[in-house]
Design an enzyme around this catalytic site. Structure first.
Site, PDB file in Angstrom:
ATOM      1  N   ASN A  10       0.851  -1.186   0.000  1.00 22.73           N
ATOM      2  CA  ASN A  10       0.000   0.000   0.000  1.00 22.73           C
ATOM      3  C   ASN A  10       0.888   1.238   0.000  1.00 22.73           C
ATOM      4  O   ASN A  10       1.466   1.607   1.024  1.00 22.73           O
ATOM      5  CB  ASN A  10      -0.912  -0.020   1.233  1.00 22.73           C
ATOM      6  CG  ASN A  10      -1.808   1.205   1.320  1.00 22.73           C
ATOM      7  OD1 ASN A  10      -1.943   1.964   0.367  1.00 22.73           O
ATOM      8  ND2 ASN A  10      -2.422   1.394   2.472  1.00 22.73           N
ATOM      9  N   LYS A  12       0.005   4.241  -0.319  1.00 20.45           N
ATOM     10  CA  LYS A  12      -0.711   5.379   0.270  1.00 20.45           C
ATOM     11  C   LYS A  12      -0.565   6.610  -0.646  1.00 20.45           C
ATOM     12  O   LYS A  12      -0.488   6.459  -1.858  1.00 20.45           O
ATOM     13  CB  LYS A  12      -0.244   5.617   1.703  1.00 20.45           C
ATOM     14  CG  LYS A  12      -0.363   4.348   2.576  1.00 20.45           C
ATOM     15  CD  LYS A  12      -0.101   4.597   4.026  1.00 20.45           C
ATOM     16  CE  LYS A  12      -0.227   3.298   4.807  1.00 20.45           C
ATOM     17  NZ  LYS A  12      -0.032   3.495   6.257  1.00 20.45           N
ATOM     18  N   HIS A  94      -9.178   0.540   5.416  1.00 19.89           N
ATOM     19  CA  HIS A  94      -7.909   0.790   6.084  1.00 19.89           C
ATOM     20  C   HIS A  94      -8.136   1.719   7.274  1.00 19.89           C
ATOM     21  O   HIS A  94      -9.015   2.585   7.243  1.00 19.89           O
ATOM     22  CB  HIS A  94      -6.915   1.423   5.104  1.00 19.89           C
ATOM     23  CG  HIS A  94      -5.510   1.463   5.618  1.00 19.89           C
ATOM     24  ND1 HIS A  94      -5.079   2.451   6.480  1.00 19.89           N
ATOM     25  CD2 HIS A  94      -4.452   0.650   5.406  1.00 19.89           C
ATOM     26  CE1 HIS A  94      -3.805   2.241   6.767  1.00 19.89           C
ATOM     27  NE2 HIS A  94      -3.400   1.154   6.130  1.00 19.89           N
ATOM     28  N   GLU A  96      -6.748   4.255   8.290  1.00 18.19           N
ATOM     29  CA  GLU A  96      -6.699   5.682   7.978  1.00 18.19           C
ATOM     30  C   GLU A  96      -8.017   6.162   7.390  1.00 18.19           C
ATOM     31  O   GLU A  96      -8.432   7.304   7.621  1.00 18.19           O
ATOM     32  CB  GLU A  96      -5.515   5.966   7.043  1.00 18.19           C
ATOM     33  CG  GLU A  96      -4.186   5.773   7.735  1.00 18.19           C
ATOM     34  CD  GLU A  96      -3.022   5.481   6.809  1.00 18.19           C
ATOM     35  OE1 GLU A  96      -1.931   5.195   7.324  1.00 18.19           O
ATOM     36  OE2 GLU A  96      -3.215   5.523   5.569  1.00 18.19           O
ATOM     37  N   GLU A 164      -4.605  -5.229  10.893  1.00 18.11           N
ATOM     38  CA  GLU A 164      -3.618  -4.166  11.057  1.00 18.11           C
ATOM     39  C   GLU A 164      -3.869  -3.433  12.377  1.00 18.11           C
ATOM     40  O   GLU A 164      -4.714  -2.535  12.442  1.00 18.11           O
ATOM     41  CB  GLU A 164      -3.705  -3.171   9.907  1.00 18.11           C
ATOM     42  CG  GLU A 164      -3.365  -3.768   8.553  1.00 18.11           C
ATOM     43  CD  GLU A 164      -3.062  -2.678   7.539  1.00 18.11           C
ATOM     44  OE1 GLU A 164      -1.979  -2.706   6.962  1.00 18.11           O
ATOM     45  OE2 GLU A 164      -3.906  -1.779   7.356  1.00 18.11           O
ATOM     46  N   GLY A 170       2.947   2.408  10.814  1.00 14.41           N
ATOM     47  CA  GLY A 170       3.803   3.567  10.635  1.00 14.41           C
ATOM     48  C   GLY A 170       4.507   4.046  11.882  1.00 14.41           C
ATOM     49  O   GLY A 170       5.134   5.105  11.883  1.00 14.41           O
ATOM     50  N   SER A 210       3.947  -1.947  10.306  1.00 15.55           N
ATOM     51  CA  SER A 210       5.404  -1.783  10.364  1.00 15.55           C
ATOM     52  C   SER A 210       6.148  -3.063   9.978  1.00 15.55           C
ATOM     53  O   SER A 210       7.205  -3.383  10.527  1.00 15.55           O
ATOM     54  CB  SER A 210       5.850  -1.280  11.740  1.00 15.55           C
ATOM     55  OG  SER A 210       5.322   0.010  12.000  1.00 15.55           O
TER      56      SER A 210
END
Length: 253
Positions: A10, A12, A94, A96, A164, A170, A210
């Protein structure tokens, strides 16, 4: 039948057309594990130009898809449009999207169902926050997120579930192999109890948070971890090492 290992990248909202073409060139020229399915998700702007540069063994994914086919929905790209553009995958839900754009479990489920209805395959993301994990609510949260799509009775063969943990995305923090395995096993058990045994045994549940070239091989040894959804490391040459992380199990590339 063994579940085929899966690695998604991904990207992003990162990169330029030139920089992503260089990433693709690196993948095209690399020796990749033939027993691993590889999908990359560049920004929507680059999907079509990148589509024509990828070697045929690697597939493309969008990072999101809207439920309506067409209409006055400025800024959206629909699942129908992705299917028309021959983009076979999309990421849905996701963290986010859930947090920054306030997508509810129901909205994520509707997007997933719309994508499947247009014959797209979906990387369906679930995961808990640090506060939820520390409150011992991990299973409560991921089961709730999974139930939202299970209630829609999707074609499960079109889904890859990506666990996730939000606290590991991240941040450089990674769930230990045992932590990740425990959640993956719990998800598979939930599916067996609430959907179907055959779905539970066949569906791929991948880990994201990560993941990098240094920790992927160890995570890959866990029996219920069927691959990875990779963020930052997908922008680096080490993505090849992650794709090949399952090599120790198969013994060959």
């Amino acid at each position: 039948m063994a579940r085929k290992f899966f690695v998604g990248g991904n990207l992003k909202m990162n990169g330029t057309l030139d920089s992503i073409k260089k990433l693709v060139e690196n993948l095209n020229n690399a020796t990749l594990d033939s027993n691993t399915e590889v999908v990359i998700a560049p920004p929507a702007l680059y999907l079509i130009p990148i589509r024509d540069h990828l070697r045929k063994e690697i597939e493309l994914s969008a990072q999101d898809a809207y439920t309506k086919d067409q209409g006055a929905f400025t800024g959206e790209v629909s699942a129908w449009q992705l299917s028309q553009a021959q983009i076979p995958w999309t990421i849905i839900g996701h963290s986010e999207r859930r947090s920054l754009f306030a997508e509810s479990d129901e909205a994520v489920a509707e997007k997933t169902l719309a994508s499947i209805s247009h014959n797209l395959k979906v990387i369906f993301c679930i995961g808990e926050s640090l506060e939820e994990r520390e409150a011992n609510k991990t299973e409560e949260i991921v089961f709730r997120q999974l139930k939202a799509i299970a209630d829609k009775k999707p074609d499960w063969s079109k889904l890859v579930i990506a666990y996730e943990p939000v606290w590991a995305i991240g941040t450089g923090k990674v769930a230990t192999p045992q932590q990740a395995q425990d959640v993956h096993a719990a998800l598979r058990k939930w599916i067996s109890s609430n959907v179907d045994d055959s779905v539970a045994s066949s569906i791929r549940i991948v880990y994201g948070g990560s993941v990098n070239g240094g920790n992927a091989a160890k995570l890959a040894t866990e029996p219920d971890i069927d691959g990875f959804l990779v963020g930052g490391a997908s922008l680096k040459p080490e993505f090849v090492d992650i794709v090949n992380a399952n090599h120790s199990k198969t013994g060959k590339l």
